[in-house]
Design an enzyme around this catalytic site. Structure first.
Site, PDB file in Angstrom:
ATOM      1  N   HIS A 192      -7.312   9.773  -1.700  1.00  0.00           N
ATOM      2  CA  HIS A 192      -6.628   9.681  -0.404  1.00  0.00           C
ATOM      3  C   HIS A 192      -7.459  10.285   0.733  1.00  0.00           C
ATOM      4  O   HIS A 192      -7.465   9.762   1.840  1.00  0.00           O
ATOM      5  CB  HIS A 192      -5.262  10.364  -0.483  1.00  0.00           C
ATOM      6  CG  HIS A 192      -4.276   9.858   0.516  1.00  0.00           C
ATOM      7  ND1 HIS A 192      -2.942   9.769   0.268  1.00  0.00           N
ATOM      8  CD2 HIS A 192      -4.429   9.408   1.782  1.00  0.00           C
ATOM      9  CE1 HIS A 192      -2.320   9.286   1.340  1.00  0.00           C
ATOM     10  NE2 HIS A 192      -3.207   9.070   2.268  1.00  0.00           N
ATOM     11  N   LYS A 250      -2.771   5.879  -3.992  1.00  0.00           N
ATOM     12  CA  LYS A 250      -3.825   6.859  -3.700  1.00  0.00           C
ATOM     13  C   LYS A 250      -3.473   8.188  -4.351  1.00  0.00           C
ATOM     14  O   LYS A 250      -2.294   8.583  -4.326  1.00  0.00           O
ATOM     15  CB  LYS A 250      -3.952   7.075  -2.180  1.00  0.00           C
ATOM     16  CG  LYS A 250      -3.902   5.786  -1.389  1.00  0.00           C
ATOM     17  CD  LYS A 250      -3.971   5.996   0.110  1.00  0.00           C
ATOM     18  CE  LYS A 250      -3.582   4.731   0.845  1.00  0.00           C
ATOM     19  NZ  LYS A 250      -2.124   4.528   0.991  1.00  0.00           N
ATOM     20  N   ASP A 279       0.841  -1.200   0.000  1.00  0.00           N
ATOM     21  CA  ASP A 279       0.000   0.000   0.000  1.00  0.00           C
ATOM     22  C   ASP A 279       0.876   1.250   0.000  1.00  0.00           C
ATOM     23  O   ASP A 279       1.600   1.512   0.960  1.00  0.00           O
ATOM     24  CB  ASP A 279      -0.876   0.008   1.260  1.00  0.00           C
ATOM     25  CG  ASP A 279      -1.796   1.208   1.312  1.00  0.00           C
ATOM     26  OD1 ASP A 279      -2.953   1.088   0.875  1.00  0.00           O
ATOM     27  OD2 ASP A 279      -1.350   2.281   1.787  1.00  0.00           O
ATOM     28  N   TYR A 288       3.169   9.699  -0.301  1.00  0.00           N
ATOM     29  CA  TYR A 288       4.316   9.081   0.389  1.00  0.00           C
ATOM     30  C   TYR A 288       5.637   9.283  -0.371  1.00  0.00           C
ATOM     31  O   TYR A 288       6.702   8.966   0.144  1.00  0.00           O
ATOM     32  CB  TYR A 288       4.098   7.570   0.603  1.00  0.00           C
ATOM     33  CG  TYR A 288       2.820   7.167   1.291  1.00  0.00           C
ATOM     34  CD1 TYR A 288       2.033   8.099   1.970  1.00  0.00           C
ATOM     35  CD2 TYR A 288       2.389   5.849   1.276  1.00  0.00           C
ATOM     36  CE1 TYR A 288       0.842   7.721   2.585  1.00  0.00           C
ATOM     37  CE2 TYR A 288       1.212   5.468   1.899  1.00  0.00           C
ATOM     38  CZ  TYR A 288       0.440   6.418   2.546  1.00  0.00           C
ATOM     39  OH  TYR A 288      -0.730   6.033   3.151  1.00  0.00           O
TER      40      TYR A 288
HETATM   41  P1  NAD Z   1       0.659   1.289  11.929  1.00  0.00           P
HETATM   42  O1  NAD Z   1      -0.452   1.180  12.898  1.00  0.00           O
HETATM   43  O2  NAD Z   1       0.840   0.245  10.896  1.00  0.00           O
HETATM   44  O3  NAD Z   1       1.956   1.490  12.805  1.00  0.00           O
HETATM   45  C1  NAD Z   1       3.224   1.409  12.270  1.00  0.00           C
HETATM   46  C2  NAD Z   1       4.238   1.509  13.397  1.00  0.00           C
HETATM   47  O4  NAD Z   1       3.972   0.490  14.364  1.00  0.00           O
HETATM   48  C3  NAD Z   1       5.652   1.258  12.917  1.00  0.00           C
HETATM   49  O5  NAD Z   1       6.251   2.440  12.485  1.00  0.00           O
HETATM   50  C4  NAD Z   1       6.308   0.705  14.169  1.00  0.00           C
HETATM   51  O6  NAD Z   1       6.693   1.774  14.973  1.00  0.00           O
HETATM   52  C5  NAD Z   1       5.201  -0.028  14.840  1.00  0.00           C
HETATM   53  N1  NAD Z   1       5.217  -1.492  14.589  1.00  0.00           N
HETATM   54  C6  NAD Z   1       5.100  -2.164  13.410  1.00  0.00           C
HETATM   55  N2  NAD Z   1       5.117  -3.494  13.593  1.00  0.00           N
HETATM   56  C7  NAD Z   1       5.259  -3.672  14.941  1.00  0.00           C
HETATM   57  C8  NAD Z   1       5.342  -4.803  15.762  1.00  0.00           C
HETATM   58  N3  NAD Z   1       5.254  -6.029  15.251  1.00  0.00           N
HETATM   59  N4  NAD Z   1       5.502  -4.614  17.090  1.00  0.00           N
HETATM   60  C9  NAD Z   1       5.558  -3.392  17.627  1.00  0.00           C
HETATM   61  N5  NAD Z   1       5.474  -2.266  16.894  1.00  0.00           N
HETATM   62  C10 NAD Z   1       5.314  -2.394  15.560  1.00  0.00           C
HETATM   63  O7  NAD Z   1       0.510   2.755  11.251  1.00  0.00           O
HETATM   64  P2  NAD Z   1       0.563   3.370   9.802  1.00  0.00           P
HETATM   65  O8  NAD Z   1       1.878   3.195   9.163  1.00  0.00           O
HETATM   66  O9  NAD Z   1       0.103   4.775   9.942  1.00  0.00           O
HETATM   67  O10 NAD Z   1      -0.542   2.568   8.996  1.00  0.00           O
HETATM   68  C11 NAD Z   1      -0.225   1.471   8.164  1.00  0.00           C
HETATM   69  C12 NAD Z   1      -0.328   1.833   6.700  1.00  0.00           C
HETATM   70  O11 NAD Z   1      -1.615   2.381   6.416  1.00  0.00           O
HETATM   71  C13 NAD Z   1       0.624   2.947   6.252  1.00  0.00           C
HETATM   72  O12 NAD Z   1       1.947   2.520   6.099  1.00  0.00           O
HETATM   73  C14 NAD Z   1      -0.037   3.397   4.978  1.00  0.00           C
HETATM   74  O13 NAD Z   1       0.240   2.484   3.919  1.00  0.00           O
HETATM   75  C15 NAD Z   1      -1.489   3.354   5.373  1.00  0.00           C
HETATM   76  N6  NAD Z   1      -1.973   4.659   5.889  1.00  0.00           N
HETATM   77  C16 NAD Z   1      -2.959   5.280   5.198  1.00  0.00           C
HETATM   78  C17 NAD Z   1      -3.473   6.489   5.638  1.00  0.00           C
HETATM   79  C18 NAD Z   1      -4.558   7.148   4.847  1.00  0.00           C
HETATM   80  O14 NAD Z   1      -4.882   8.319   5.108  1.00  0.00           O
HETATM   81  N7  NAD Z   1      -5.128   6.459   3.891  1.00  0.00           N
HETATM   82  C19 NAD Z   1      -2.990   7.102   6.817  1.00  0.00           C
HETATM   83  C20 NAD Z   1      -1.977   6.435   7.524  1.00  0.00           C
HETATM   84  C21 NAD Z   1      -1.491   5.229   7.053  1.00  0.00           C
END
Ligand code: NAD
Length: 284
Positions: free
Chosen positions: A107, A76, A43, A48
């Site tokens: 987005h 997106k 994704d 990004y």
């Molecule tokens: P997430 O909830 O996936 O958190 C990611 C963070 O959690 C990492 O940076 C790390 O610090 C921690 N983490 C990851 N694996 C772990 C584990 N096994 N144990 C402990 N900590 C861990 O948050 P995110 O990145 O914001 O969301 C995931 C994806 O969703 C993004 O990468 C993106 O592709 C998408 N996203 C979309 C939007 C949108 O507006 N559409 C907004 C935010 C994110």
């Protein structure tokens, strides 16, 4: 990896890798490793600034024998109106350079959402995109797209985790066959999600980690989830969530963790905000 059939007829893996805030300089390595360890859904987004690097890593996998149809790419756009969106779609298709994109989302809500949606529908009809959907759409913004749609959105990607299960949004999505896709499934690594004692107890019972149980809850309740990490070990850990079975009692205990309040939307008070209360156009 289990998959979910979208209203478009395309099948999406139920768990993938997100690359928000993955720096472009390491994105190629991260996506290459993700594919190596078994991820089949990636994704990304124009926002990004790493679409080109994602595309390069995927092309490398294809050159080594991976079939294109075994990988699912989401991106997106954040463009308003028909013309601007046509350009944005073309930019993403060119940056990824993988032929048709599996799923393209708006987005977040735009001033001219219907014009943007029309451009996405045309991209499907022209064979440049296989499925289209929304992200961060609630209330009137969501209704406006649904009302005018010739092609119904396949997904709405919104913040969702075991602590914020989007119960108020779900009925509208279910009514229209729109799947919930979760961003922030681990609470973006902030306070809360991974420290929950119930999660810790269920994790111990399965010899798993709290992160795995948080993700397994989503997989088992039909939520498409895309946790982010740049660490190979965590990639393996998070992907392993798809193999964790949860009993009905465990699912019930985890469902009871819902707070109805978002965690991750920057700029909003963390505890007291549910976007479902406010159809909104979030800050860029
Ligand atoms: P997430 O909830 O996936 O958190 C990611 C963070 O959690 C990492 O940076 C790390 O610090 C921690 N983490 C990851 N694996 C772990 C584990 N096994 N144990 C402990 N900590 C861990 O948050 P995110 O990145 O914001 O969301 C995931 C994806 O969703 C993004 O990468 C993106 O592709 C998408 N996203 C979309 C939007 C949108 O507006 N559409 C907004 C935010 C994110």
């Amino acid at each position: 990896m289990d998959g979910i059939t979208l209203s478009s007829g395309t099948r999406i893996p139920v768990l993938g890798l997100g690359v928000y805030q993955t720096p472009p300089g390491i994105t190629e390595r991260v996506v290459r490793e993700a594919i190596e360890v078994g991820y089949r859904l990636i994704d990304t987004a124009q926002y990004y600034r790493n679409e080109a690097q994602v595309g390069r890593a995927v092309r490398e996998a294809l050159s080594q024998g991976m079939a294109r149809e075994d990988l699912f790419l989401t991106t997106k756009i954040m463009a308003s109106g028909h013309e601007e969106s046509r350009r944005a779609i073309a930019e993403s298709v060119a940056a990824l350079d993988l032929g048709p994109i599996d799923l393209m989302l708006i987005h977040w809500p735009q001033e001219d959402g219907p014009g943007t949606w029309r451009a996405l529908e045309e991209a499907v009809e022209a064979g440049r995109v296989r499925a289209i959907g929304l992200s961060n759409f609630y209330g009137q913004d969501l209704e406006e797209i649904i009302r005018g749609a010739r092609i119904m959105p396949a997904v709405n990607q919104v913040e969702s985790s075991v602590l914020y299960q989007q119960r108020r949004l779900m009925p509208a999505l279910e009514r229209h066959g729109i799947r919930l896709e979760a961003w922030g499934p681990l609470g973006q690594g902030r306070r809360g999600v991974l420290d929950d004692p119930v999660l810790a107890r269920v994790a111990r019972a399965h010899g798993a980690t709290p992160a795995q149980v948080a993700l397994a809850f989503q997989v088992r309740t039909g939520v498409i989830t895309i946790p982010k990490t740049v660490s190979r070990d965590r990639m393996v850990e998070n992907l392993g969530a798809a193999d964790i079975g949860l009993s009905a009692a465990e699912l019930e205990q985890l469902a009871a963790l819902d707070t109805g309040r978002c965690i991750g939307w920057p700029g909003f008070p963390e505890q007291d905000y549910d976007p479902a209360d406010h159809p909104f156009s979030p800050p860029a």
